[in-house]
Write a protein that holds these residues in place. Structure first.
Motif, PDB file in Angstrom:
ATOM      1  N   VAL A 162      54.175 -13.671  39.484  1.00 40.56           N
ATOM      2  CA  VAL A 162      54.100 -13.708  38.016  1.00 40.56           C
ATOM      3  C   VAL A 162      55.505 -13.531  37.437  1.00 40.56           C
ATOM      4  O   VAL A 162      56.263 -12.688  37.902  1.00 40.56           O
ATOM      5  CB  VAL A 162      53.173 -12.566  37.504  1.00 40.56           C
ATOM      6  CG1 VAL A 162      53.090 -12.576  35.988  1.00 40.56           C
ATOM      7  CG2 VAL A 162      51.795 -12.668  38.133  1.00 40.56           C
ATOM      8  N   TYR A 163      55.824 -14.338  36.415  1.00 39.13           N
ATOM      9  CA  TYR A 163      57.100 -14.183  35.701  1.00 39.13           C
ATOM     10  C   TYR A 163      56.835 -13.463  34.377  1.00 39.13           C
ATOM     11  O   TYR A 163      55.743 -13.608  33.794  1.00 39.13           O
ATOM     12  CB  TYR A 163      57.749 -15.544  35.426  1.00 39.13           C
ATOM     13  CG  TYR A 163      58.092 -16.326  36.671  1.00 39.13           C
ATOM     14  CD1 TYR A 163      58.599 -15.688  37.805  1.00 39.13           C
ATOM     15  CD2 TYR A 163      57.909 -17.713  36.729  1.00 39.13           C
ATOM     16  CE1 TYR A 163      58.918 -16.406  38.953  1.00 39.13           C
ATOM     17  CE2 TYR A 163      58.227 -18.430  37.873  1.00 39.13           C
ATOM     18  CZ  TYR A 163      58.728 -17.774  38.975  1.00 39.13           C
ATOM     19  OH  TYR A 163      59.044 -18.476  40.099  1.00 39.13           O
ATOM     20  N   PRO A 164      57.846 -12.716  33.894  1.00 39.91           N
ATOM     21  CA  PRO A 164      57.626 -11.882  32.699  1.00 39.91           C
ATOM     22  C   PRO A 164      57.089 -12.644  31.482  1.00 39.91           C
ATOM     23  O   PRO A 164      56.321 -12.093  30.708  1.00 39.91           O
ATOM     24  CB  PRO A 164      59.009 -11.302  32.410  1.00 39.91           C
ATOM     25  CG  PRO A 164      59.766 -11.405  33.684  1.00 39.91           C
ATOM     26  CD  PRO A 164      59.196 -12.535  34.464  1.00 39.91           C
ATOM     27  N   ASP A 165      57.470 -13.935  31.309  1.00 39.91           N
ATOM     28  CA  ASP A 165      57.065 -14.683  30.107  1.00 39.91           C
ATOM     29  C   ASP A 165      55.739 -15.430  30.258  1.00 39.91           C
ATOM     30  O   ASP A 165      55.259 -16.026  29.287  1.00 39.91           O
ATOM     31  CB  ASP A 165      58.137 -15.735  29.744  1.00 39.91           C
ATOM     32  CG  ASP A 165      59.301 -15.095  29.011  1.00 39.91           C
ATOM     33  OD1 ASP A 165      59.213 -13.888  28.720  1.00 39.91           O
ATOM     34  OD2 ASP A 165      60.282 -15.812  28.738  1.00 39.91           O
ATOM     35  N   ASP A 166      55.172 -15.428  31.463  1.00 40.41           N
ATOM     36  CA  ASP A 166      53.982 -16.270  31.718  1.00 40.41           C
ATOM     37  C   ASP A 166      52.868 -16.046  30.690  1.00 40.41           C
ATOM     38  O   ASP A 166      52.264 -16.994  30.209  1.00 40.41           O
ATOM     39  CB  ASP A 166      53.417 -15.996  33.117  1.00 40.41           C
ATOM     40  CG  ASP A 166      54.187 -16.734  34.218  1.00 40.41           C
ATOM     41  OD1 ASP A 166      54.917 -17.693  33.895  1.00 40.41           O
ATOM     42  OD2 ASP A 166      54.056 -16.326  35.385  1.00 40.41           O
ATOM     43  N   HIS A 167      52.631 -14.773  30.342  1.00 43.84           N
ATOM     44  CA  HIS A 167      51.493 -14.454  29.463  1.00 43.84           C
ATOM     45  C   HIS A 167      51.651 -15.078  28.068  1.00 43.84           C
ATOM     46  O   HIS A 167      50.665 -15.296  27.367  1.00 43.84           O
ATOM     47  CB  HIS A 167      51.300 -12.932  29.362  1.00 43.84           C
ATOM     48  CG  HIS A 167      52.430 -12.249  28.637  1.00 43.84           C
ATOM     49  ND1 HIS A 167      53.647 -11.996  29.219  1.00 43.84           N
ATOM     50  CD2 HIS A 167      52.516 -11.796  27.370  1.00 43.84           C
ATOM     51  CE1 HIS A 167      54.435 -11.402  28.341  1.00 43.84           C
ATOM     52  NE2 HIS A 167      53.771 -11.265  27.213  1.00 43.84           N
ATOM     53  N   LEU A 168      52.877 -15.404  27.690  1.00 48.21           N
ATOM     54  CA  LEU A 168      53.111 -16.010  26.367  1.00 48.21           C
ATOM     55  C   LEU A 168      52.698 -17.474  26.328  1.00 48.21           C
ATOM     56  O   LEU A 168      52.615 -18.076  25.256  1.00 48.21           O
ATOM     57  CB  LEU A 168      54.617 -15.914  25.996  1.00 48.21           C
ATOM     58  CG  LEU A 168      55.243 -14.526  25.981  1.00 48.21           C
ATOM     59  CD1 LEU A 168      56.752 -14.607  25.796  1.00 48.21           C
ATOM     60  CD2 LEU A 168      54.603 -13.706  24.845  1.00 48.21           C
ATOM     61  N   TRP A 169      52.460 -18.070  27.510  1.00 53.64           N
ATOM     62  CA  TRP A 169      52.261 -19.530  27.592  1.00 53.64           C
ATOM     63  C   TRP A 169      50.899 -19.911  28.118  1.00 53.64           C
ATOM     64  O   TRP A 169      50.692 -21.020  28.568  1.00 53.64           O
ATOM     65  CB  TRP A 169      53.372 -20.128  28.455  1.00 53.64           C
ATOM     66  CG  TRP A 169      54.698 -19.950  27.816  1.00 53.64           C
ATOM     67  CD1 TRP A 169      55.591 -18.962  28.051  1.00 53.64           C
ATOM     68  CD2 TRP A 169      55.260 -20.758  26.769  1.00 53.64           C
ATOM     69  NE1 TRP A 169      56.685 -19.102  27.235  1.00 53.64           N
ATOM     70  CE2 TRP A 169      56.497 -20.198  26.441  1.00 53.64           C
ATOM     71  CE3 TRP A 169      54.823 -21.903  26.096  1.00 53.64           C
ATOM     72  CZ2 TRP A 169      57.314 -20.734  25.447  1.00 53.64           C
ATOM     73  CZ3 TRP A 169      55.632 -22.447  25.122  1.00 53.64           C
ATOM     74  CH2 TRP A 169      56.857 -21.862  24.802  1.00 53.64           C
ATOM     75  N   LYS A 170      49.953 -18.979  28.092  1.00 49.73           N
ATOM     76  CA  LYS A 170      48.594 -19.263  28.601  1.00 49.73           C
ATOM     77  C   LYS A 170      47.826 -20.094  27.583  1.00 49.73           C
ATOM     78  O   LYS A 170      47.932 -19.860  26.388  1.00 49.73           O
ATOM     79  CB  LYS A 170      47.853 -17.957  28.873  1.00 49.73           C
ATOM     80  CG  LYS A 170      48.483 -17.164  30.013  1.00 49.73           C
ATOM     81  CD  LYS A 170      48.114 -17.727  31.365  1.00 49.73           C
ATOM     82  CE  LYS A 170      48.738 -16.942  32.490  1.00 49.73           C
ATOM     83  NZ  LYS A 170      49.161 -17.640  33.637  1.00 49.73           N
TER      84      LYS A 170
END
Ligand SMILES: NC(=O)c1ccc[n+]([C@@H]2O[C@H](COP(=O)([O-])OP(=O)(O)OC[C@H]3O[C@@H](n4cnc5c(N)ncnc54)[C@H](OP(=O)(O)O)[C@@H]3O)[C@@H](O)[C@H]2O)c1
Length: 331
Positions: free
Chosen positions: A323-331
């Protein structure tokens, strides 16, 4: 066309050298107009070494310069999205290093923005633009080895000490840096898989360092078995197994030689790949020609292919638990 390079690192130097070699060979399609770095001193050193006319101490400064027609983005994966967005918002066409972005959501957002701004954007995955790609495809389609069933490929270099490979905040790991090549190699031969399975070993920071991916083609009964290793020297071979023989490609990262073997393992033919300046000239030339022709993507790597590859890598990362730190922003 006037090129600006963003980030004065390792691959930026190779691209600057490519422009110089193209010009020495009489190909004047591209001039290296500028280099942008977070440090003006570094940019000035780079400009002096590679004969760039201008040096900028920030990426923004180069984007604001009307003398730049298109930019080549050569920064870590984590910074591709923001840098490409900045370029598009300033009206620049974009050639962006692989992996195109950190995840598929970012890639989609860039394609939407490029369409809105009516600008070209394309992924700099050099193997897709090389003439060897067509050579390999022609051999497969000629049924030189009968019906193709299996593809095996690997890529690896001992680079796991580098921050851009080691750290999740720079979208590190073997997949986005190395695995993308065997994945593209398999898809250039077999097309898109029906499903994928992936496993890996991680480093202490939680990114994948030693990966294995299997692509399944349920409809055609084909399979690809692929490996990426950021800690080892791999032989970089690509093997295509068919019903009547097999093809061996030396160095899937920049094909050097193609060998065709028959059913008795006898070498039938060796095909040499056309010589390169550096190998990066093909993506550069196609990008420039596409911009001049008013195209908004490159034929060798259409947006749909980049997006599919990012979606496949998102799926592989999710199976590997990376998991990368920004992944959750792009779901
Ligand atoms: N196509 C290929 O064969 C190939 C080969 C190698 C790499 N690549 C791709 O090219 C990109 C860059 O790789 P590289 O090997 O050139 O990397 P690198 O030598 O580490 O250089 C990356 C540059 O990015 C800039 N940068 C911006 N933000 C950064 C940050 N937070 N941390 C570190 N650097 C930062 C730096 O330039 P400034 O300090 O000048 O701003 C740095 O010199 C990656 O996407 C990689 O996958 C492609």
């Amino acid at each position: 066309m006037r090129l600006g390079i963003v980030g004065a690192g390792n691959i930026a130097a190779v691209m600057a050298d490519t422009v110089r070699r193209m010009q020495a060979a009489g190909n004047m399609r591209v001039t290296l107009k500028g280099i942008a770095s977070r440090s003006l001193e570094k940019a000035e050193r780079f400009a002096a070494e590679y004969e760039a006319e201008k040096a900028y101490g920030s990426y923004e400064a180069m984007m604001a310069d009307e003398d730049i027609d298109f930019v080549y983005i050569a920064v870590p994966h984590s910074h591709h999205y923001e840098t490409a967005r900045l370029a598009l918002e300033h009206g620049k066409h974009v050639l962006c290093e692989k992996a195109f972005t950190g995840n598929a959501g970012q890639a989609k957002a860039l394609f939407d923005l490029a369409a809105k701004k009516d600008l070209l954007i394309t992924e700099a995955i050099w193997t897709r633009y090389m003439p060897s790609r067509r050579l390999i495809r022609m051999l497969v389609e000629s049924e030189a080895i009968g019906h193709v069933h299996t593809v095996i490929a690997n890529l690896g270099y001992p680079i796991d000490h580098k921050d851009r490979i080691r750290l999740p905040e720079l979208c590190g790991g073997a997949l986005l840096d190395l695995g993308i090549y065997p994945l593209n190699f398999a898809e250039m031969i077999l097309g898109r898989p029906d499903r994928a399975q992936a496993v890996c070993l991680k480093n202490a920071e939680g990114v994948d360092i030693r990966d294995q991916y299997t692509l399944f083609y349920d409809q055609t009964g084909c399979m690809a078995i692929l490996c990426a290793d950021a800690g080892s020297v791999c032989d970089r071979s690509g093997l295509i197994f068919g019903s009547q023989g097999y093809i061996r490609i030396e160095n899937i990262n920049n094909p050097e030689k193609i060998e065709i073997y028959d059913m008795q393992h006898v070498l039938m033919r060796t095909v040499s790949c056309p010589p390169n300046l550096t190998g990066y000239e093909y993506e550069l030339i196609e990008t420039v020609e596409a911009i001049k022709a008013g195209q908004r993507e490159c034929h060798s790597m259409p947006h749909a292919e980049t997006l599919h590859m990012m979606e496949l890598m998102d799926e592989i990362r999710s199976q590997m638990g990376v998991v990368y730190p920004d992944d959750h922003l792009w779901k």
